[in-house]
Design a protein around this motif. Structure first.
Motif, PDB file in Angstrom:
ATOM      1  N   ILE A 190       0.825  -1.198   0.000  1.00  0.00           N
ATOM      2  CA  ILE A 190       0.000   0.000   0.000  1.00  0.00           C
ATOM      3  C   ILE A 190       0.865   1.255   0.000  1.00  0.00           C
ATOM      4  CG2 ILE A 190      -0.195   0.134   2.519  1.00  0.00           C
ATOM      5  CD1 ILE A 190      -3.130   0.980   2.091  1.00  0.00           C
ATOM      6  N   ASP A 191       0.453   2.242  -0.739  1.00  0.00           N
ATOM      7  CA  ASP A 191       1.178   3.512  -0.779  1.00  0.00           C
ATOM      8  C   ASP A 191       1.125   4.170   0.600  1.00  0.00           C
ATOM      9  OD1 ASP A 191       1.472   6.544  -1.242  1.00  0.00           O
ATOM     10  OD2 ASP A 191       2.045   5.704  -3.174  1.00  0.00           O
ATOM     11  N   SER A 192       2.252   4.670   1.048  1.00  0.00           N
ATOM     12  CA  SER A 192       2.328   5.250   2.399  1.00  0.00           C
ATOM     13  C   SER A 192       1.392   6.451   2.572  1.00  0.00           C
ATOM     14  CB  SER A 192       3.766   5.671   2.710  1.00  0.00           C
ATOM     15  OG  SER A 192       4.232   6.618   1.762  1.00  0.00           O
ATOM     16  N   SER A 193       1.047   7.089   1.459  1.00  0.00           N
ATOM     17  CA  SER A 193       0.130   8.235   1.551  1.00  0.00           C
ATOM     18  C   SER A 193      -1.286   7.810   1.935  1.00  0.00           C
ATOM     19  CB  SER A 193       0.098   9.005   0.223  1.00  0.00           C
ATOM     20  OG  SER A 193      -0.421   8.192  -0.813  1.00  0.00           O
ATOM     21  N   ASN A 194      -1.559   6.512   1.858  1.00  0.00           N
ATOM     22  CA  ASN A 194      -2.880   5.988   2.211  1.00  0.00           C
ATOM     23  C   ASN A 194      -2.886   5.284   3.565  1.00  0.00           C
ATOM     24  OD1 ASN A 194      -4.227   6.866  -0.151  1.00  0.00           O
ATOM     25  ND2 ASN A 194      -3.403   5.126  -1.289  1.00  0.00           N
ATOM     26  N   VAL A 195      -1.852   5.533   4.361  1.00  0.00           N
ATOM     27  CA  VAL A 195      -1.752   4.958   5.701  1.00  0.00           C
ATOM     28  C   VAL A 195      -1.712   6.096   6.711  1.00  0.00           C
ATOM     29  CG1 VAL A 195      -0.414   3.497   7.249  1.00  0.00           C
ATOM     30  CG2 VAL A 195      -0.475   2.971   4.805  1.00  0.00           C
ATOM     31  N   PHE A 196      -2.571   6.018   7.706  1.00  0.00           N
ATOM     32  CA  PHE A 196      -2.692   7.095   8.698  1.00  0.00           C
ATOM     33  C   PHE A 196      -2.536   6.500  10.095  1.00  0.00           C
ATOM     34  CE2 PHE A 196      -5.337   7.679   4.988  1.00  0.00           C
ATOM     35  CZ  PHE A 196      -4.904   8.902   4.494  1.00  0.00           C
ATOM     36  N   THR A 197      -1.602   7.062  10.865  1.00  0.00           N
ATOM     37  CA  THR A 197      -1.301   6.533  12.190  1.00  0.00           C
ATOM     38  C   THR A 197      -1.609   7.576  13.254  1.00  0.00           C
ATOM     39  OG1 THR A 197       0.461   5.166  11.267  1.00  0.00           O
ATOM     40  CG2 THR A 197       0.481   5.502  13.630  1.00  0.00           C
TER      41      THR A 197
END
Length: 417
Positions: A133-140
């Protein structure tokens, strides 16, 4: 009574022979672990539906892990992931398929039981092609992770690692066996708790009598797929039909176990088998069927062939690439192998530095069993969760080639001295 005497005598002899033949010797460890079967919590296999949003999620496939799926708001669902039982490593595994009635961007928020947090970067499978998954689509947010996906009518698979179920593994080793039938005999050595085959690849050229044995194992822990990929590359190199591999198989006997825990793999377990146990803590008393049958098969092979086990490699995955070794080397079957092997890897893999963590096993793990049970070199061969596939294949190929070269040189030196 006289008529019964021959029968009783035969029965007693049979029982004595049975006792003498059953089971391999137990191996003592400093820190014992209770590996008697424990209850597990099976996930309910179903398709979850958020009707008002037209969004769906399913765990109805081998290797899936999804324990709940609920609407959080109009653009987000909570994905509940729980382990098979506890205590267990903080390595939550997940895998599910999702789709919607209409195309949309949608958010998936992972929720684990208290004390566990997100480990694996999501892998996405759309139309048979896996990608990270593209890191821009991961939210922490603290330890909570949310991912964003574009979904529609065609299901998208989201997983902690590329799914390699027992069926996928069987397809690979069956094809490998068929292509190398001169060297490889595929055997089923027993069944798991759920009745799945425990396969073994018996690999050699010509006679096996008095040939030193090398054991290769993988997938004790279900999600550890990158270690399995290294195992694949390693074994394919041994069977590459090169001049080196041909010479090696003339001199050595390989026994390879391509999936040690098929129940746990297909159940989507975080770490354990269907008996609720970490099989890599059962290399002492062999309470679990997988380890018991593997150990018995190795023991019988050694006895039948009047052979010695000299090296055992157990392929796993962790956060980074590392080789776990035993400190004890002097007096073992191959006292110089580890240092020679690691030097050769650094010399033959561009820009590569071996990461070694040495320590004699105190708990009943495979590398300790190789050492304490057979005075053999035991190594846990770990590949990082996110190590690129190209790098894994390069490391696997080089490590197999250098192992073969070193062991052939060792054999030659023993013959000439």
């Amino acid at each position: 009574m006289k008529k019964q005497t021959p029968f009783l005598l035969i029965l007693i002899i049979f029982l004595l022979l049975l006792v003498g033949c059953t089971g391999a010797k137990k191996v003592a460890f400093k820190t014992p672990v209770d590996t008697t079967t424990k209850p597990i919590q099976n996930q309910v296999k179903k398709t979850y539906t958020i009707s008002e949003l037209g969004v769906f999620a399913s765990n109805e496939f081998d290797g899936a892990r999804l324990n709940g799926f609920e609407k959080l708001n109009d653009t987000t669902a909570t994905v509940f992931i729980s382990p098979e039982n506890g205590p267990i490593n903080n390595s939550p595994y997940y895998a599910f398929k999702t789709w919607s009635n209409t195309p949309k961007s949608f958010y998936f928020k992972f929720k684990y039981p208290k004390g566990y947090k997100h480990r694996y970067v999501s892998k996405i499978n759309e139309g048979g092609n896996w990608r990270i998954i593209d890191s821009s689509n991961v939210f922490t947010n603290d330890s909570l992770v949310t991912i964003k996906l574009d979904i529609g009518k065609d299901p998208v698979t989201v997983a902690a690692q590329k799914i390699q179920s027992s069926t996928h593994v069987e397809e690979w080793y069956t094809d490998l066996t068929n292509k190398n039938s001169q060297y490889v005999t595929l055997k089923t050595i027993g069944k798991t708790t759920l009745g799945k085959n425990i396969p073994a690849l018996d690999i050699h050229n010509g006679e096996t009598n008095n040939k030193d044995i090398i054991v290769l194992i993988t997938r004790q822990h279900p999600p550890e797929v990158t270690g399995y990929f290294a195992f694949q590359s390693f074994l394919e190199t041994i069977l590459s039909n090169s001049k080196l591999s041909k010479s090696f198989l003339d001199k050595y006997h390989i026994i390879a176990f391509p999936i040690m825990n098929p129940d746990g793999v297909d159940l989507g377990h975080w770490r354990h088998n269907a008996g609720g146990i970490d099989t890599n803590r059962d290399w002492s008393k062999y309470n679990q069927p997988e380890i018991k049958q593997v150990v018995n098969f190795i023991t019988k092979s050694l006895k039948k062939n009047k052979a010695k086990l000299v090296l055992g490699l157990d392929f796993h995955s962790t956060w980074y690439d590392v080789f776990y070794t035993n400190k004890k080397r002097e007096g073992t079957s191959l006292p110089n192998f580890v240092s020679n092997w690691f030097t050769a890897l650094e010399e033959n893999i561009p820009n590569y530095k071996v990461n070694e963590a040495a320590g004699n096993s105190t708990k009943p793990v495979s590398k300790g069993w190789f050492l304490y049970g057979h005075n053999a070199v035991g190594i846990t061969y770990e590949i990082g969760d996110t190590t690129p596939k190209k790098n894994i294949e390069e490391i696997g190929k080089a490590s197999a080639n250098q192992m073969m070269r070193i062991l052939l040189n060792t054999k030659m030196n023993l013959l000439t001295n």
